[in-house]
Design a protein around this motif. Structure first.
Motif, PDB file in Angstrom:
ATOM      1  N   ALA A  91      92.634  55.952  88.065  1.00 39.59           N
ATOM      2  CA  ALA A  91      92.920  55.706  86.665  1.00 39.59           C
ATOM      3  C   ALA A  91      93.205  57.037  85.992  1.00 39.59           C
ATOM      4  CB  ALA A  91      91.723  55.017  85.997  1.00 39.59           C
ATOM      5  N   ALA A  92      93.826  56.963  84.836  1.00 43.68           N
ATOM      6  CA  ALA A  92      94.061  58.163  84.029  1.00 43.68           C
ATOM      7  C   ALA A  92      93.096  58.137  82.860  1.00 43.68           C
ATOM      8  CB  ALA A  92      95.515  58.185  83.550  1.00 43.68           C
ATOM      9  N   LEU A  93      92.984  59.254  82.176  1.00 41.76           N
ATOM     10  CA  LEU A  93      92.104  59.360  81.006  1.00 41.76           C
ATOM     11  C   LEU A  93      92.871  60.174  79.971  1.00 41.76           C
ATOM     12  CD1 LEU A  93      89.244  58.660  79.938  1.00 41.76           C
ATOM     13  CD2 LEU A  93      88.485  60.869  80.839  1.00 41.76           C
ATOM     14  N   GLY A 139      97.778  61.570  94.980  1.00 43.79           N
ATOM     15  CA  GLY A 139      97.457  62.564  93.971  1.00 43.79           C
ATOM     16  C   GLY A 139      98.342  62.384  92.760  1.00 43.79           C
ATOM     17  N   SER A 140      98.798  63.478  92.214  1.00 40.75           N
ATOM     18  CA  SER A 140      99.729  63.431  91.079  1.00 40.75           C
ATOM     19  C   SER A 140     100.251  64.824  90.804  1.00 40.75           C
ATOM     20  CB  SER A 140      99.023  62.915  89.817  1.00 40.75           C
ATOM     21  OG  SER A 140      99.846  63.128  88.674  1.00 40.75           O
ATOM     22  N   VAL A 141     101.466  64.930  90.302  1.00 42.10           N
ATOM     23  CA  VAL A 141     101.992  66.230  89.879  1.00 42.10           C
ATOM     24  C   VAL A 141     101.158  66.790  88.728  1.00 42.10           C
ATOM     25  CG1 VAL A 141     104.353  65.721  90.635  1.00 42.10           C
ATOM     26  CG2 VAL A 141     103.669  65.180  88.299  1.00 42.10           C
ATOM     27  N   VAL A 142     100.443  65.928  88.035  1.00 38.04           N
ATOM     28  CA  VAL A 142      99.584  66.405  86.942  1.00 38.04           C
ATOM     29  C   VAL A 142      98.524  67.360  87.492  1.00 38.04           C
ATOM     30  CG1 VAL A 142      97.912  65.705  85.167  1.00 38.04           C
ATOM     31  CG2 VAL A 142      99.997  64.379  85.502  1.00 38.04           C
ATOM     32  N   GLY A 143      98.184  67.174  88.772  1.00 38.49           N
ATOM     33  CA  GLY A 143      97.217  68.077  89.401  1.00 38.49           C
ATOM     34  C   GLY A 143      97.731  69.489  89.586  1.00 38.49           C
ATOM     35  N   GLY A 149      97.797  68.948  79.680  1.00 40.19           N
ATOM     36  CA  GLY A 149      96.743  68.545  78.738  1.00 40.19           C
ATOM     37  C   GLY A 149      95.952  67.342  79.180  1.00 40.19           C
ATOM     38  N   MET A 150      95.965  67.030  80.490  1.00 35.91           N
ATOM     39  CA  MET A 150      95.100  65.963  81.022  1.00 35.91           C
ATOM     40  C   MET A 150      94.096  66.628  81.954  1.00 35.91           C
ATOM     41  SD  MET A 150      97.904  62.982  81.765  1.00 35.91           S
ATOM     42  CE  MET A 150      96.697  61.663  81.825  1.00 35.91           C
ATOM     43  N   SER A 151      93.203  67.418  81.369  1.00 37.87           N
ATOM     44  CA  SER A 151      92.391  68.356  82.160  1.00 37.87           C
ATOM     45  C   SER A 151      91.527  67.650  83.204  1.00 37.87           C
ATOM     46  CB  SER A 151      91.513  69.189  81.232  1.00 37.87           C
ATOM     47  OG  SER A 151      92.345  69.940  80.360  1.00 37.87           O
ATOM     48  N   VAL A 152      90.816  66.612  82.799  1.00 40.90           N
ATOM     49  CA  VAL A 152      89.921  65.969  83.771  1.00 40.90           C
ATOM     50  C   VAL A 152      90.736  65.190  84.797  1.00 40.90           C
ATOM     51  CG1 VAL A 152      88.051  64.328  84.111  1.00 40.90           C
ATOM     52  CG2 VAL A 152      88.024  65.866  82.141  1.00 40.90           C
ATOM     53  N   TYR A 153      91.714  64.408  84.306  1.00 41.20           N
ATOM     54  CA  TYR A 153      92.556  63.632  85.249  1.00 41.20           C
ATOM     55  C   TYR A 153      93.264  64.579  86.216  1.00 41.20           C
ATOM     56  CZ  TYR A 153      96.356  60.757  87.022  1.00 41.20           C
ATOM     57  OH  TYR A 153      97.261  60.114  87.845  1.00 41.20           O
ATOM     58  N   GLY A 154      93.850  65.646  85.661  1.00 40.74           N
ATOM     59  CA  GLY A 154      94.558  66.595  86.519  1.00 40.74           C
ATOM     60  C   GLY A 154      93.617  67.261  87.505  1.00 40.74           C
ATOM     61  N   PRO A 183     103.054  61.535  92.948  1.00 37.99           N
ATOM     62  CA  PRO A 183     104.046  60.947  92.046  1.00 37.99           C
ATOM     63  C   PRO A 183     104.062  61.682  90.710  1.00 37.99           C
ATOM     64  CG  PRO A 183     102.463  59.306  92.866  1.00 37.99           C
ATOM     65  CD  PRO A 183     101.908  60.662  93.141  1.00 37.99           C
ATOM     66  N   ALA A 184     105.105  61.497  89.944  1.00 38.43           N
ATOM     67  CA  ALA A 184     105.095  61.819  88.519  1.00 38.43           C
ATOM     68  C   ALA A 184     105.039  60.467  87.793  1.00 38.43           C
ATOM     69  CB  ALA A 184     106.336  62.626  88.131  1.00 38.43           C
ATOM     70  N   GLY A 185     105.522  60.394  86.580  1.00 37.40           N
ATOM     71  CA  GLY A 185     105.423  59.146  85.818  1.00 37.40           C
ATOM     72  C   GLY A 185     106.080  57.983  86.543  1.00 37.40           C
ATOM     73  N   THR A 186     105.323  56.963  86.785  1.00 34.62           N
ATOM     74  CA  THR A 186     105.786  55.789  87.530  1.00 34.62           C
ATOM     75  C   THR A 186     105.400  54.538  86.751  1.00 34.62           C
ATOM     76  OG1 THR A 186     105.388  57.018  89.589  1.00 34.62           O
ATOM     77  CG2 THR A 186     105.689  54.626  89.785  1.00 34.62           C
ATOM     78  N   GLU A 189     100.732  49.751  85.459  1.00 32.78           N
ATOM     79  CA  GLU A 189      99.801  49.434  84.375  1.00 32.78           C
ATOM     80  C   GLU A 189      98.912  50.618  83.973  1.00 32.78           C
ATOM     81  OE1 GLU A 189      99.267  44.764  85.859  1.00 32.78           O
ATOM     82  OE2 GLU A 189      97.514  46.033  85.516  1.00 32.78           O
ATOM     83  N   ILE A 190      98.995  51.714  84.737  1.00 32.27           N
ATOM     84  CA  ILE A 190      98.068  52.817  84.483  1.00 32.27           C
ATOM     85  C   ILE A 190      98.146  53.294  83.039  1.00 32.27           C
ATOM     86  CG2 ILE A 190      99.565  54.785  85.112  1.00 32.27           C
ATOM     87  CD1 ILE A 190      97.072  55.896  86.635  1.00 32.27           C
ATOM     88  N   TRP A 191      99.355  53.246  82.489  1.00 42.37           N
ATOM     89  CA  TRP A 191      99.568  53.807  81.158  1.00 42.37           C
ATOM     90  C   TRP A 191      98.840  52.960  80.113  1.00 42.37           C
ATOM     91  CZ3 TRP A 191     101.706  58.418  81.586  1.00 42.37           C
ATOM     92  CH2 TRP A 191     102.464  58.677  82.737  1.00 42.37           C
ATOM     93  N   GLU A 192      99.096  51.647  80.196  1.00 46.56           N
ATOM     94  CA  GLU A 192      98.449  50.745  79.232  1.00 46.56           C
ATOM     95  C   GLU A 192      96.931  50.801  79.382  1.00 46.56           C
ATOM     96  OE1 GLU A 192      99.658  46.721  79.915  1.00 46.56           O
ATOM     97  OE2 GLU A 192      98.349  45.880  78.365  1.00 46.56           O
ATOM     98  N   GLY A 195      95.538  53.565  77.617  1.00 45.83           N
ATOM     99  CA  GLY A 195      95.820  53.597  76.190  1.00 45.83           C
ATOM    100  C   GLY A 195      96.994  54.473  75.828  1.00 45.83           C
ATOM    101  N   ILE A 196      97.924  54.629  76.779  1.00 45.31           N
ATOM    102  CA  ILE A 196      99.116  55.460  76.556  1.00 45.31           C
ATOM    103  C   ILE A 196     100.323  54.529  76.415  1.00 45.31           C
ATOM    104  CG2 ILE A 196     100.588  57.284  77.521  1.00 45.31           C
ATOM    105  CD1 ILE A 196      98.140  58.173  79.212  1.00 45.31           C
ATOM    106  N   ASP A 197     101.130  54.756  75.392  1.00 44.85           N
ATOM    107  CA  ASP A 197     102.303  53.910  75.159  1.00 44.85           C
ATOM    108  C   ASP A 197     103.451  54.368  76.056  1.00 44.85           C
ATOM    109  OD1 ASP A 197     104.517  53.259  72.280  1.00 44.85           O
ATOM    110  OD2 ASP A 197     104.442  52.465  74.348  1.00 44.85           O
TER     111      ASP A 197
HETATM  112  N1  LIG Z   1      99.199  58.608  85.955  1.00 42.34           N
HETATM  113  C1  LIG Z   1     100.073  59.544  85.329  1.00 42.34           C
HETATM  114  C2  LIG Z   1      99.381  60.163  84.172  1.00 42.34           C
HETATM  115  O1  LIG Z   1      98.685  59.467  83.455  1.00 42.34           O
HETATM  116  C3  LIG Z   1     100.454  60.658  86.236  1.00 42.34           C
HETATM  117  O2  LIG Z   1      99.642  60.998  87.115  1.00 42.34           O
HETATM  118  O3  LIG Z   1     101.567  61.167  86.054  1.00 42.34           O
END
Ligand SMILES: N[C@@H](C=O)C(=O)O
Ligand SMILES: NC(=O)C1=CN([C@@H]2O[C@H](COP(=O)(O)OP(=O)(O)OC[C@H]3O[C@@H](n4cnc5c(N)ncnc54)[C@H](OP(=O)(O)O)[C@@H]3O)[C@@H](O)[C@H]2O)C=CC1
Length: 262
Positions: A91-93, A139-143, A149-154, A183-186, A189-192, A195-197
Motif C-alpha cells: 500500500a502507499a501512504l 518495489g517502486s521507483v519512489v524508492g 515526498g513519500m518518505s515512509v512509502y519510499g 514500477p512507476a505510476g500504474t 486501486e492503490i491511489w484511491e 486517498g490520492i486522486d
Molecule cells: N504506488 C505509487 C505511489 O503511490 C508508486 O509507487 O509509484
C-alpha cells in the motif's frame, strides 16, 4: 507425473497481483492467491480455473497480522509445489510525514517490508536446497527518489530493492532467481486506497503492460526490472556509481574534508 510449478502471489485480489495471477496461470502454473478479500480472491480463482485449467488455491490473510502472516509463511515453507513467490501486496501512504499517524506508519512498514522479508525467509531455504525457484519483489521507483515526498512509502520500497539485490547476490549462485520490479505510476486501486486522486495524475501505465514488461525481465532473469525506465543506461550508471563509491571507501582514515581544523 511431473508436478506443475505453483506460484504464490500476495496482493492477488486486484491490481498488479491479480494480473500476475492471470499471466502465470496462462503460462501453465498453478496458483496460491493471498489477500484479505476472500470474495474477490474466489471470483478470480473461479475465472482462472475456467479459462486456464490452472489449479488455483486461495489463502485469505491480512499480512499485517502476525497470525495470518505465519499461516502464509507455513504454506511457503511446507508446500514443495510452490517454487515461485511474488511479494506484491503493498500500500502507499500519502501526505507529509508529520501528518501521518505513528500507527499508520507502523502498519505500512509491516505490510511493505516485514511481510515480504518474512515470506522470502520462509521460502528461500527450501528453494536454495532445491537449487531452483524464484522470488519476485515489487518495489517502486519512489524508492529511488526521496524528492517525491513519500518518505515512509519510499523507504519501504528502498528496503525492497536492497533486500532483492542482497538476496540475488546470496541466492543466484544457489540457483534461485531474485527479481526486483520497480514500477512507476500504474493504474490500480492503490491511489484511491491511499486517498490520492489518480485522475489528476499524468499518464499512468496500464497494469497489463506493466506486468507483461516485468515478465520480460523475469524471463531474462534480470535482477532489477524497471518497466517505465526507457533509457537503461541511467540504471547502469547509478549502479556503477554505487559500486564505485563502495570501492573507494578507505575506512581506516577520516576523509580530508571531515578532519577538524588544526
Ligand atoms: N504506488 C505509487 C505511489 O503511490 C508508486 O509507487 O509509484
Ligand atoms: N500502482 C502503482 O502505481 C504502483 C504500485 N507499486 C506496488 O505494487 C504493489 C501492488 O500494488 P497495486 O496493485 O498498485 O495496488 P492495489 O491497491 O491495486 O492492490 C493491492 C493488493 O494488496 C492487497 N493488500 C493490501 N493490504 C493488504 C494486507 N494488509 N494484507 C494482505 N494483502 C493486502 C490488496 O488486497 P486486499 O485489499 O484484498 O487485502 C490488493 O490485492 C504494491 O507493493 C505497490 O507498492 C509500485 C509502484 C507503482
Amino acid at each position: 507425473m511431473t508436478t506443475r510449478s505453483t506460484v504464490l502471489i500476495t496482493g492477488a485480489s486486484t491490481g498488479i497481483g491479480a494480473t500476475y495471477a492471470d499471466r502465470f496461470a496462462r503460462r501453465g502454473h498453478d496458483l496460491v492467491l493471498v489477500a484479505r478479500d476472500k470474495a474477490r480472491l474466489e471470483a478470480l480463482a473461479v475465472r482462472l480455473r475456467d479459462e486456464t485449467g490452472a489449479a488455483v488455491d486461495i489463502l485469505a490473510a491480512d499480512l499485517t497480522q502476525p497470525g495470518d502472516l505465519a499461516a502464509v509463511e507455513a504454506r511457503l515453507r511446507d508446500d514443495a509445489r510452490i517454487d515461485t513467490l511474488v511479494n506484491n501486496a503493498g500500500a502507499a501512504l500519502s501526505g507529509p510525514f508529520i501528518d501521518q499517524s505513528t500507527d499508520s506508519i507502523a502498519r505500512l512498514i509491516a505490510l511493505n517490508t516485514t511481510a515480504p522479508a518474512r515470506l522470502a525467509s520462509a521460502i528461500a531455504p527450501r528453494l536454495a536446497r532445491a537449487g531452483t525457484g524464484a522470488i519476485v519483489n515489487i518495489g517502486s521507483v519512489v524508492g529511488l527518489a526521496p524528492e517525491f515526498g513519500m518518505s515512509v512509502y519510499g523507504a519501504t520500497k528502498a528496503f525492497v530493492l536492497f533486500l532483492s539485490q542482497g538476496l540475488s547476490v546470496e541466492l543466484a549462485p544457489k540457483g534461485v532467481y531474485v527479481q526486483a520490479v520497480l514500477p512507476a505510476g500504474t493504474r490500480t486501486e492503490i491511489w484511491e486506497r491511499a486517498g490520492i486522486d489518480a485522475s489528476a495524475m499524468p499518464d499512468l501505465m496500464e497494469v497489463g503492460a506493466l506486468v507483461d514488461a516485468a515478465l520480460v525481465g523475469f524471463d531474462r532473469r534480470e535482477p532489477v526490472t524497471i518497466p517505465p525506465l526507457h533509457d537503461a543506461s541511467h540504471w547502469a550508471a547509478l549502479d556503477a556509481a554505487r559500486l564505485g563509491l563502495v570501492g573507494d571507501l578507505r575506512q581506516a582514515h577520516v576523509a580530508e574534508r571531515y578532519r577538524p581544523a588544526a
